[in-house]
Every structure is written in structure tokens, then in C-alpha cells.
Scaffold this active site. Structure first.
Site, PDB file in Angstrom:
ATOM      1  N   ASP A 262     -12.129  22.352  15.934  1.00 49.51           N
ATOM      2  CA  ASP A 262     -11.494  21.206  15.320  1.00 49.51           C
ATOM      3  C   ASP A 262     -12.499  20.487  14.426  1.00 49.51           C
ATOM      4  OD1 ASP A 262     -11.214  17.925  16.143  1.00 49.51           O
ATOM      5  OD2 ASP A 262      -9.560  18.912  15.112  1.00 49.51           O
TER       6      ASP A 262
ATOM      7  N   ARG B 238       4.164   2.492  10.457  1.00 55.85           N
ATOM      8  CA  ARG B 238       3.106   3.424  10.065  1.00 55.85           C
ATOM      9  C   ARG B 238       2.594   3.143   8.654  1.00 55.85           C
ATOM     10  NH1 ARG B 238       5.266   8.997  10.369  1.00 55.85           N
ATOM     11  NH2 ARG B 238       3.103   9.640  10.158  1.00 55.85           N
TER      12      ARG B 238
ATOM     13  N   LYS C 100       0.735   0.646   1.719  1.00 57.42           N
ATOM     14  CA  LYS C 100       0.041   1.936   1.776  1.00 57.42           C
ATOM     15  C   LYS C 100       0.196   2.478   3.192  1.00 57.42           C
ATOM     16  CE  LYS C 100      -4.716   0.910   3.262  1.00 57.42           C
ATOM     17  NZ  LYS C 100      -4.547  -0.428   3.791  1.00 57.42           N
TER      18      LYS C 100
END
Length: 466
Positions: free
Chosen positions: A315, A390, A403
Site C-alpha cells: 500500500d 463530503r 471543494k
């Protein structure tokens, strides 16, 4: 997690290791190592011969037999001590993991919904089925399932992923892990584990119960050592009848039959005692060393396999990067001036204290000369990020700047009667393919463009991989 190494002879390990060295004199333990078992039997035999010599019936002087017996016992105890030190280092790593656990207080609910009667209690007293509420800034007190609410959760302490994740009731995103932190909003969680069964507890248990399963190479080496031991044992045993026969054949009063003590000492010198003594300690030490590098090896097989690794798949965020994403570019939509995009992005980030928000302000100042402005001076209203929307933003007079995630901004634009142009979607896809994170900026229902956030690669990563 930072790498921590223990001194080779840590005073905290020496005492327990010495005790374990004597505890491992159990014949059942010694029998697991054929080479050292032979040395162990030889130690018992020479000790018996020494006691016999003290009674005046010995085959050799008592001081000689006693010295041989002493060195044999030292050899056996050295092998036990080396293995005990290696095991002690692994146990010390498990103790260090326990230190990661923090004292957490849980907000226990009498009924499974927000607004119910609430009291606080230590997280370690929670049981499966208990219901708690976790609000912004709180640590998750247990592993559980979200049954009400939605929140943004920082799971970097567990996964290393710096980007917050959304956890909400129902669906595939309802599971939460103890020790993570809620960044915004609130959630009601039903505990799914009892004390001692959390993620961190299971990780500690993995370290404590890791077994030194022998690797194929180690098994082959043990068979070879055992075969050598048998060969030298047979060769040494045959020396006694040959010695007796030689003494009789010589008919000389000066000829002396070789003693059992000498034969035992010879056998221990011939067989691969050192390799046999250290073989198990080497395997355990390998597991401990990998754990010190934050790699959990459950067996000697894993340690051996690690030596053959030439490709790493891992990852990215939080693993090879610092985890704090930084703004790197403003990518305007067709027909939009890049300065207008940078101005809107900076305005929407003035009150955003996250590393990402501060980096957007700095990038706009660096590339386009926009000085930092104050929300209060502008008479602006900052719209904070929430897990439901979000996105975040600012209202300055008639300007409504937002944003956030591409899909969240798309819904915002659609609510204002607009549509996101295909070019914005292509920019989002291109940024994602590069491994970066796209933030879409919109003003008054019109998508202006994308802010690209890049992870900062940690220093010395190439050397660490090597």
C-alpha cells in the site's frame, strides 16, 4: 510505528532467560534437539561418574571427571540460554505492543440511539452488545458496527492510510476498529467483541502465540546433524571394546583402557554441538528481528521466505509516504482561467486547518501570487467538512465555493441546476491513475476544475527496501 531494537543483553531479559535455561533441562524439552540431547545425556553420565569418583570408586580422578561434567553442563545451559534470550526478545516485543493501548473512556448508551441516557465507563469494561456513542475527536472504544449516524474516521493508527474513511450504518462501511479516531460528526456503535478480542489484542496474541515451525531447510539440516551424531556415536562406542582388546593384546602393565569420561568428551567434540545448540535460537531471533522492523512473522517459514523476496507489492499511503497529502497542481476545466480556479480553491481552504487545506493556500500563493486572506476580514462564512456532504467550502457574499470529492461536488452542482462537464470527469480519472487524490472545486453551481493532491514520499525509501 517506529522501529525499536532491544540491546543484545538487556538486563530485563537476562534474569528470566537464566531461569528458563534451567527450566529447559526437562528431558522432554531436550529430546526435541537430537544433538543437544546427546550432550545432555553425556552430562548426566559424567555427573554420575564424578559422584562415583568422589566415593573412591571412579575410573579417573574426581577433578578430571568433574571438569568434563562442568563443561558439558555449561554447553547445555548455553544452548538453553541462547534460546531463552531469543524467546525473551519476542515476548518483549509483545509487551511493547501492549503499551500502544491507550486508556479510553466510552460514552455508554442505555438505549441504542442518540439522545438516550448516557454515562462514561472504561473501554476495557465494555462487553459484546453494549452500545456507545462516539463523537468528533473521540477514540473508538471497541471494535463494533455502526447502527446510527455517519462520520469521518481516521484509521491511520491501524491501517497507515492517512485519508479519512466514511463509516455509516448499513452496507459495507459499518465496521469500525477500536483505537481509531472520529474526525467529524457522530456515530452510535454496537460493540461486537469482548475485552481481549479487539484488533490490537489479536495482534498481540499473534506475537505471543507465534510458533517456531521449522522450515524445510532447518528440517533438512537437523536430519543431517542427527545423522552425523549417530555416525560419531557409533564410532565412539566402538572405541571402548577396541581399547580393552588392545590393552589385553599388549600384555603391558603400562597400557590403560580408555575411560568412559574421555569417550563422552570426545563424542561431544566430534558431533556438531555448536550448530545444534544455536539452531533453534537463530530461528526465534529471526522472527524477533523481523518484528523489530514492524514485520509480523508467524513462523520460521515466513522468515526464510522473506529472504527470497525480490518484488514488493504494498500500500502506498502511509507506508512509503508521509501520509499528509499536499496540493501539487491546479487543473482548470476548459474555458476556466487557472487563476480563477486557484483563487476559489484558496478561499475555500482559508479556514481549513488540515495539511491538505494549508497546502492549497500555500500553492495558490506560490504559483499565482495570491496572499493569504482572513475569513473575518472578508465577512465570509466557512462551511466545515461533514461525513454526510463530503465537502467543505466558504460563502463570500454572493459567491458559494465548495471543494470536495468528485461525486459530492457533482451532486452539489446538480442541485444548483448545472452539470459537471465530461472534461472534469476525465481530469479526475487522470489524477487517480497517477496515484494522486483529486479534489473538485465548484462556484455557484459551476465546476471550475480539479486540485491534485500528491503524497510526499518518505526519505530513504529505496535504501529501506534494499
Amino acid at each position: 510505528m517506529t522501529r525499536k531494537t532491544l540491546p543484545l543483553f538487556d538486563p530485563k531479559l537476562l534474569g528470566p532467560a537464566l531461569v528458563d535455561a534451567f527450566r529447559k533441562l526437562d528431558p522432554r524439552t531436550q529430546a526435541r534437539n537430537p544433538v543437544m540431547f546427546v550432550v545432555f545425556v553425556g552430562s548426566l553420565l559424567t555427573t554420575w561418574l564424578w559422584i562415583d569418583a568422589l566415593r573412591g570408586q571412579g575410573e579417573a580422578p574426581a577433578w578430571f571427571i568433574g571438569n568434563v561434567a562442568l563443561w558439558l553442563w555449561i554447553t547445555v545451559l548455553f544452548a538453553n540460554f541462547a534460546e531463552a534470550i531469543a524467546e525473551g526478545r519476542s515476548k518483549a516485543q509483545a509487551t511493547a505492543l501492549r503499551g500502544m493501548r491507550q486508556k479510553v473512556w466510552a460514552k455508554r448508551l442505555k438505549e441504542p440511539h442518540r439522545g438516550a441516557a448516557m454515562w462514561t465507563q472504561p473501554a476495557e469494561e465494555l462487553r459484546k452488545g453494549n452500545v456507545v456513542i462516539v463523537e468528533a475527536g473521540d477514540l473508538m472504544p471497541c471494535d463494533g458496527e455502526v447502527i446510527e449516524g455517519v462520520a469521518s474516521v481516521d484509521e491511520s493508527a491501524v491501517t497507515g492510510e492517512s485519508a479519512p474513511v466514511i463509516r455509516e450504518s448499513g452496507g459495507d462501511f459499518a465496521a469500525v476498529t477500536g483505537g481509531t479516531r472520529v474526525l467529524s460528526d457522530w456515530i452510535v456503535v454496537r460493540c461486537t467483541t469482548d475485552p481481549g478480542e479487539t484488533f490490537v489484542d489479536r495482534m498481540i496474541a499473534m506475537v505471543e502465540t507465534a510458533k517456531r515451525r521449522k522450515t524445510p531447510n532447518e528440517i533438512a539440516l537437523e536430519i543431517f546433524l542427527a545423522a552425523l551424531t549417530v555416525v560419531f556415536l557409533l564410532a565412539t562406542v566402538t572405541l571402548l571394546p577396541f581399547s580393552i582388546y588392545s590393552v589385553k593384546a599388549a600384555s603391558s602393565g603400562t597400557a590403560v583402557t580408555v575411560t568412559v569420561t574421555v569417550l563422552v568428551a570426545l563424542l561431544v567434540c566430534l558431533i556438531p554441538t555448536t550448530i545444534g545448540a544455536l539452531l533453534s535460537a537463530i530461528g526465534i531471533a529471526g522472527m524477533s528481528r523481523m518484528l523489530g522492523a514492524n514485520v509480523l512473522a508467524m513462523s520460521g517459514r515466513a522468515v526464510e521466505a522473506a529472504g527470497d523476496v525480490d518484488v514488493l507489492l504494498l500500500d502506498k499511503t502511509g507506508t512509503i509516504t508521509l501520509g499528509n497529502r499536499q496540493a501539487s497542481a491546479f487543473l482548470p476545466a476548459p474555458g476556466v482561467n487557472v487563476r480563477d480556479l486557484a483563487d476559489a480553491a484558496q478561499l475555500s481552504s482559508l479556514a481549513d486547518e488540515t495539511p491538505e487545506g494549508r497546502s492549497i493556500v500555500v500553492l495558490a500563493k506560490k504559483e499565482h501570487g495570491f496572499r493569504e486572506r482572513q475569513i473575518a476580514e472578508l465577512g465570509a462564512t466557512f462551511i466545515p467538512f461533514t461525513a454526510q456532504t463530503r465537502m467543505s467550502g466558504v460563502n463570500v457574499g454572493a459567491r458559494q465555493i465548495r471543494k470536495g470529492a468528485a461525486d459530492a461536488i457533482a451532486r452539489h452542482v446538480e442541485c444548483h441546476g448545472g452539470t459537471v462537464p465530461p472534461a472534469i470527469s476525465r481530469l479526475v480519472e487522470e489524477v487517480g491513475r497517477r496515484g494522486s487524490t483529486p479534489l473538485v472545486v465548484a462556484e455557484n453551481g459551476t465546476a471550475l476544475g480539479v486540485v491534485e493532491l500528491k503524497d510526499v514520499v518518505k526519505g530513504g525509501i529505496k535504501e529501506r527496501f534494499g
